[in-house]
Scaffold this motif. Structure first.
Motif, mmCIF file in Angstrom:
data_model
loop_
_atom_site.group_PDB
_atom_site.id
_atom_site.type_symbol
_atom_site.label_atom_id
_atom_site.label_comp_id
_atom_site.label_asym_id
_atom_site.label_seq_id
_atom_site.Cartn_x
_atom_site.Cartn_y
_atom_site.Cartn_z
ATOM 1 N N GLY A 32 0.811 -1.205 0.000
ATOM 2 C CA GLY A 32 0.000 0.000 0.000
ATOM 3 C C GLY A 32 0.844 1.255 0.000
ATOM 4 O O GLY A 32 1.846 1.339 0.715
ATOM 5 N N GLN A 33 0.437 2.201 -0.823
ATOM 6 C CA GLN A 33 1.101 3.504 -0.890
ATOM 7 C C GLN A 33 0.124 4.574 -0.436
ATOM 8 O O GLN A 33 -1.050 4.559 -0.820
ATOM 9 C CB GLN A 33 1.563 3.797 -2.316
ATOM 10 N N ILE A 34 0.622 5.473 0.392
ATOM 11 C CA ILE A 34 -0.156 6.640 0.795
ATOM 12 C C ILE A 34 0.509 7.861 0.174
ATOM 13 O O ILE A 34 1.486 7.743 -0.550
ATOM 14 C CB ILE A 34 -0.277 6.737 2.335
ATOM 15 N N GLY A 35 -0.015 9.017 0.449
ATOM 16 C CA GLY A 35 0.448 10.237 -0.201
ATOM 17 C C GLY A 35 1.708 10.842 0.363
ATOM 18 O O GLY A 35 1.807 12.070 0.487
ATOM 19 N N LEU A 36 2.688 10.008 0.689
ATOM 20 C CA LEU A 36 3.966 10.524 1.182
ATOM 21 C C LEU A 36 4.860 10.902 0.007
ATOM 22 O O LEU A 36 5.009 10.136 -0.940
ATOM 23 C CB LEU A 36 4.693 9.469 2.017
ATOM 24 N N ASP A 37 5.468 12.066 0.113
ATOM 25 C CA ASP A 37 6.470 12.479 -0.858
ATOM 26 C C ASP A 37 7.747 11.696 -0.540
ATOM 27 O O ASP A 37 8.243 11.754 0.582
ATOM 28 C CB ASP A 37 6.718 13.980 -0.723
ATOM 29 N N PRO A 38 8.289 10.936 -1.500
ATOM 30 C CA PRO A 38 9.461 10.122 -1.191
ATOM 31 C C PRO A 38 10.705 10.931 -0.831
ATOM 32 O O PRO A 38 11.573 10.433 -0.116
ATOM 33 C CB PRO A 38 9.689 9.303 -2.456
ATOM 34 N N ALA A 39 10.787 12.158 -1.284
ATOM 35 C CA ALA A 39 11.964 12.981 -0.991
ATOM 36 C C ALA A 39 11.949 13.496 0.444
ATOM 37 O O ALA A 39 12.993 13.574 1.096
ATOM 38 C CB ALA A 39 12.052 14.148 -1.970
ATOM 39 N N THR A 40 10.768 13.834 0.944
ATOM 40 C CA THR A 40 10.671 14.440 2.276
ATOM 41 C C THR A 40 10.049 13.515 3.322
ATOM 42 O O THR A 40 10.137 13.800 4.512
ATOM 43 C CB THR A 40 9.815 15.713 2.214
#
Length: 127
Positions: A32-40
């Motif tokens: 599952g993926q949520i709306g996290l920005d992978p950079a931050t």
């Protein structure tokens, strides 16, 4: 059959005891993926931004697994407000084309990190 762990810095790092994806034969199971920005590793703002980020994250994991979102055969979407389902369909149309994957959409009370939407997928690459 052996399991191969798939990991990419282009999607959020796992925030628990799981892998971004696991490959078994020609099948990839994307977590599952949520709306996290992978950079931050911070949640993006608003439902529209989170839906896009979820699909961008899934796309990054699919790419790392050697496929594309066109290889997804099953998609599960979890929403804290099913009133946003039309927005999911709208954004999903930018990432998927026919034949569309099988899909489930489920209303849930809450998601990790206060996310408004989460999606996971099963992807098949092969004959």
């Amino acid at each position: 059959m052996a399991k191969t762990i798939i990991a990419t810095p282009n999607a959020p790092a796992a925030i628990g005891t799981y892998s971004q994806a696991v490959r078994v034969g020609d099948t990839m199971y994307l977590s599952g993926q949520i709306g996290l920005d992978p950079a931050t590793m911070q949640m993006v703002d608003g439902i529209d931004g989170q839906i896009v980020r979820v699909f961008e994250n899934l796309k990054a994991v699919a790419d790392a697994a050697g496929g594309t979102l066109a290889d997804v055969v099953k998609l599960n979407v979890f929403l804290t407000d099913l009133g946003h389902f039309a927005k999911v369909n709208e954004v999903m149309a930018r990432y998927f084309s026919e034949p569309f994957p099988a899909r489930a959409a489920v209303g849930v009370k809450e998601l990790p990190r206060g996310a408004l939407v989460e999606a996971d997928a099963v992807m098949f690459i092969g004959g």
